[in-house]
Design a protein around this motif. Sequence first.
Motif, short mmCIF file in Angstrom:
data_model
loop_
_atom_site.label_atom_id
_atom_site.label_comp_id
_atom_site.label_asym_id
_atom_site.label_seq_id
_atom_site.Cartn_x
_atom_site.Cartn_y
_atom_site.Cartn_z
N GLU A 125 50.34 44.64 28.15
CA GLU A 125 49.97 43.59 29.11
C GLU A 125 48.54 43.11 28.86
OE1 GLU A 125 51.27 43.47 33.61
OE2 GLU A 125 49.35 44.50 33.44
N ALA A 126 48.38 41.80 28.74
CA ALA A 126 47.06 41.22 28.53
C ALA A 126 46.39 40.94 29.86
CB ALA A 126 47.19 39.91 27.74
N THR A 127 45.07 41.14 29.91
CA THR A 127 44.28 40.81 31.10
C THR A 127 43.73 39.40 30.92
OG1 THR A 127 43.66 43.11 31.51
CG2 THR A 127 42.28 41.41 32.50
N VAL A 128 44.01 38.55 31.89
CA VAL A 128 43.66 37.12 31.78
C VAL A 128 42.69 36.70 32.86
CG1 VAL A 128 44.58 34.78 31.68
CG2 VAL A 128 45.95 36.68 30.80
N MET B 181 52.31 32.85 38.06
CA MET B 181 52.69 32.58 36.69
C MET B 181 52.38 33.76 35.77
SD MET B 181 51.40 28.63 36.29
CE MET B 181 52.26 27.28 37.08
N LEU B 182 51.21 34.36 35.97
CA LEU B 182 50.83 35.51 35.15
C LEU B 182 51.77 36.69 35.40
CD1 LEU B 182 46.93 35.32 35.42
CD2 LEU B 182 48.35 34.76 33.44
N THR B 183 52.19 36.85 36.64
CA THR B 183 53.14 37.91 36.96
C THR B 183 54.47 37.69 36.25
OG1 THR B 183 52.15 38.29 39.14
CG2 THR B 183 54.42 39.05 38.82
N ILE B 184 54.92 36.43 36.22
CA ILE B 184 56.19 36.08 35.59
C ILE B 184 56.20 36.44 34.11
CG2 ILE B 184 57.64 34.13 34.86
CD1 ILE B 184 56.89 32.79 37.56
N ALA C 250 51.61 39.43 32.56
CA ALA C 250 50.18 39.49 32.24
C ALA C 250 49.44 39.89 33.51
CB ALA C 250 49.68 38.14 31.73
N LYS C 251 48.26 40.47 33.34
CA LYS C 251 47.46 40.91 34.48
C LYS C 251 46.40 39.87 34.81
CE LYS C 251 44.23 44.49 36.01
NZ LYS C 251 43.48 45.72 35.61
N ASN C 252 46.35 39.46 36.05
CA ASN C 252 45.30 38.55 36.51
C ASN C 252 44.03 39.36 36.70
OD1 ASN C 252 43.64 36.70 37.73
ND2 ASN C 252 45.02 36.22 39.42
N ALA C 253 42.98 39.02 35.96
CA ALA C 253 41.72 39.77 36.03
C ALA C 253 41.15 39.78 37.45
CB ALA C 253 40.69 39.16 35.07
N ALA C 254 41.45 38.73 38.22
CA ALA C 254 40.96 38.64 39.60
C ALA C 254 42.10 38.82 40.60
CB ALA C 254 40.28 37.29 39.82
N GLY C 255 43.12 39.54 40.17
CA GLY C 255 44.31 39.70 41.01
C GLY C 255 44.11 40.49 42.28
N ASP C 256 42.97 41.16 42.43
CA ASP C 256 42.70 41.90 43.66
C ASP C 256 41.97 41.04 44.69
OD1 ASP C 256 40.36 41.70 42.20
OD2 ASP C 256 39.64 43.71 42.76
N GLN C 257 41.70 39.78 44.31
CA GLN C 257 41.04 38.84 45.21
C GLN C 257 42.07 37.89 45.81
OE1 GLN C 257 37.46 38.89 45.66
NE2 GLN C 257 37.78 40.83 44.59
N GLU C 258 41.72 37.31 46.96
CA GLU C 258 42.61 36.37 47.62
C GLU C 258 42.20 34.93 47.33
OE1 GLU C 258 45.31 36.77 49.39
OE2 GLU C 258 45.34 38.94 49.70
N GLY C 259 43.19 34.07 47.10
CA GLY C 259 42.92 32.63 47.01
C GLY C 259 42.07 32.23 45.83
N LEU D 74 34.88 42.08 34.15
CA LEU D 74 36.35 42.20 34.16
C LEU D 74 36.91 42.33 32.75
CD1 LEU D 74 37.13 39.55 36.92
CD2 LEU D 74 37.15 42.05 37.14
N ASN D 75 36.10 41.97 31.74
CA ASN D 75 36.45 42.22 30.33
C ASN D 75 37.84 41.70 29.94
OD1 ASN D 75 34.97 43.33 28.16
ND2 ASN D 75 36.37 45.07 28.05
N PRO D 76 38.13 40.43 30.18
CA PRO D 76 39.48 39.90 29.90
C PRO D 76 39.81 39.78 28.42
CG PRO D 76 38.01 38.12 30.46
CD PRO D 76 37.23 39.39 30.72
N ASP D 77 41.10 39.90 28.13
CA ASP D 77 41.58 39.71 26.75
C ASP D 77 41.76 38.22 26.43
OD1 ASP D 77 42.06 42.56 26.27
OD2 ASP D 77 43.64 42.33 27.78
N VAL D 78 42.04 37.45 27.47
CA VAL D 78 42.28 36.01 27.32
C VAL D 78 41.57 35.28 28.45
CG1 VAL D 78 44.02 34.18 27.24
CG2 VAL D 78 44.55 36.45 26.31
N ILE D 79 40.99 34.13 28.13
CA ILE D 79 40.36 33.28 29.15
C ILE D 79 41.07 31.94 29.14
CG2 ILE D 79 38.27 32.04 29.85
CD1 ILE D 79 36.65 34.35 28.65
N ILE D 80 41.47 31.49 30.31
CA ILE D 80 42.12 30.19 30.45
C ILE D 80 41.29 29.32 31.38
CG2 ILE D 80 44.14 28.97 31.35
CD1 ILE D 80 45.82 31.38 30.56
#
Length: 318
Positions: free
Chosen positions: A197-200, A222-225, A228-237, A249-255
């Motif tokens: 799983e990539a961290t995005v 979309m990342l869940t589908i 992939a792991k949302n680097a900020a997935g523990d935040q709301e909104g 957060l040291n992401p593997d991919v930046i979008i």
Amino acid sequence: MKKWKQYMWLLALVLTLGLAACNSNAEPAKETKQETKTEEVAFPVTVKDAVGDVTIEKEPTKIVSLIPSNTEIAYALGLGDKIVGVSDFDNYPEDVKNKEKIGGMEFNVEKIISLQPDVVLAHASSAHNAEEGLKQLKDAGITVIVVPNATSFNDVYASIELIGKATGKAKEAADVVQQMKQKIDTIAEKAKEVKEEATVWVEVSPAPEIYTAGKGTFMDEMLTIIHAKNAAGDQEGWPMFTEEDAVALNPDVIITTYGYYTPNAVEQVLARPAWKEVPAIKNKRVYDVNSDLVSRPGPRLVEGVEEIAKVVYPDIFK
């Protein structure tokens, strides 16, 4: 200029995602008055929108849309020839260029009335700021449907069904929703091939005011589908991050999703000195995607999932 760009991003976000303080928990569209046993909708018909029950006396022949997502849904249902007015922000499909423009956040009431629409498709994200204008439209005898906010794919399906029922296109709406679900299922099935799983990190606004997408957003879903792991997935909104916290957060991919007003968005991110040790920077895995595809609550969200999948897992989604 930077402040203006930040303003434009925030304005677009309000328009497409309904972040304004309004009824985001409105019930999905539900028809409460149906006078037919066939698949076709018989009028009058009553639907539940973000405000309450709305009765449409006859099948609409002229429609005005106050927000791009409603417009895209209407076109997907085959209502393009009935659209007589769209917002200044509408840019898809190409045919919207031929439609009358009725304003932006503050729509032109007189212009809308002059177009003599049967139905106006409003949206909950801006309805609270346009109560007086919407009342004027209703007083002029125009039916106003306030489409609820959508922050998930299920919400979008409900919006499509609502507009379909209100315009006599219930079958077409069901078909569009089914097609979207099938495409999502196909992508999710393909994503099962993901081994690691990539961290995005998703960046919807650049420095100095860096905003990202957390839980309860299309990007997170979309990342869940695609596994992939949302680097900020523990935040709301849509939280704002400091550059230091984002780097940590040291992401593997930046979008990024703001290339439409910052053409060199990718290059700017790659050139950030503080990010040089981040895997996404070291491996040059920074990509910009069309913000409309990943934030506008309409049928094209499926294309957004495909775009995200291709940049995060290019070896799987070719």
